[in-house]
Write an enzyme that holds these catalytic residues in place. Sequence first.
Site, PDB file in Angstrom:
ATOM      1  CE1 TYR A   1      -4.891   0.080  -5.903  1.00 61.86           C
ATOM      2  CE2 TYR A   1      -5.679  -1.744  -4.561  1.00 61.86           C
ATOM      3  CZ  TYR A   1      -5.814  -0.440  -5.007  1.00 61.86           C
ATOM      4  OH  TYR A   1      -6.847   0.339  -4.544  1.00 61.86           O
TER       5      TYR A   1
ATOM      6  CB  SER B   1      -7.102  -0.804  -0.809  1.00 57.84           C
ATOM      7  OG  SER B   1      -7.865  -1.824  -1.433  1.00 57.84           O
TER       8      SER B   1
END
Length: 260
Positions: free
Chosen positions: A155, A142
């Site tokens: 995350y 990401s």
Amino acid sequence: SLRGKCAVVTGSTSGIGRGIVTQFAKAGCRVLFHGLESESQVSSLKEELASFSKDKVVYSGANLADAEQCQALIELATKELGKVDILVNNAGVQFTAPVQDFPVEKWKWLIDVNLNAPFHLTRTVIPQMYERKWGRLIHIASAHGKVASKNKTAYCASKHGIIGFSKSVALEAAGTGVTSNCICPGWVLTPLVKQQIERISKEKAISFDAAKMELLLEKQPSGEYVDPEDLGAFAVFLSTDAASQVTGAALSMDGGWTVP
Ligand code: NAD
């Protein structure tokens, strides 16, 4: 064309993974797609993928938060497809909260799915790739693998972690015909992001569409969401022989989010 190659894409019943497995099927691969749905819930997607690939399509409903089910997924793919040449570690989850309020159980679950599962899947599949002297490990990290946002400690830790993991695997595999790379998407309009948009829309009492643009424009200079099938095309390119010297890379497709 990748005809003759066998690809496994985790978390591919939805969102980015679905875009990726679609592109591998269109490239002529035999594919295993995967998600948490039952076999009957995914029958139309299975037919669609088979019509693209003109080859065998297999489904797995393994819960990747469980190490044993990760191993079983690779065993199923190897048995049903004949081998695994390409593994795309895409399945991932999100949970947001300030660190002092972050539920310990949510932290553990997120790290299990986003970071521990790719480890278990990779360690199980890489020996057969070494044997055939060809393999592609592609991890969907990401923009949050390179930069941070608040309330996303788990995350960001998982996505920074997968980039380090992939780099280390790339060094171990250098010169063997096996490569390991991360793709780092910016915002993609998937269920995972829609749930964040819905929260903004509620918190700020604005429409879904207004929240959708607010979330996007805060981070992504292009002002456009990334398309899952374009991410799939990127993964297909990494699986060609032209990409044999791309390894240990963390390649962004993020509309400029992480430009320094
Ligand atoms: P999504 O919610 O649309 O799809 C997630 C997939 O993972 C689904 O198929 C789901 O079944 C599967 N999954 C979730 N938990 C699982 C578990 N315990 N075991 C097995 N499978 C499980 O999400 P998405 O937005 O398409 O995200 C896919 C990947 O891309 C994730 O790793 C995510 O972190 C990453 N990513 C997404 C964005 C974005 O903007 N959407 C941006 C950057 C990175």
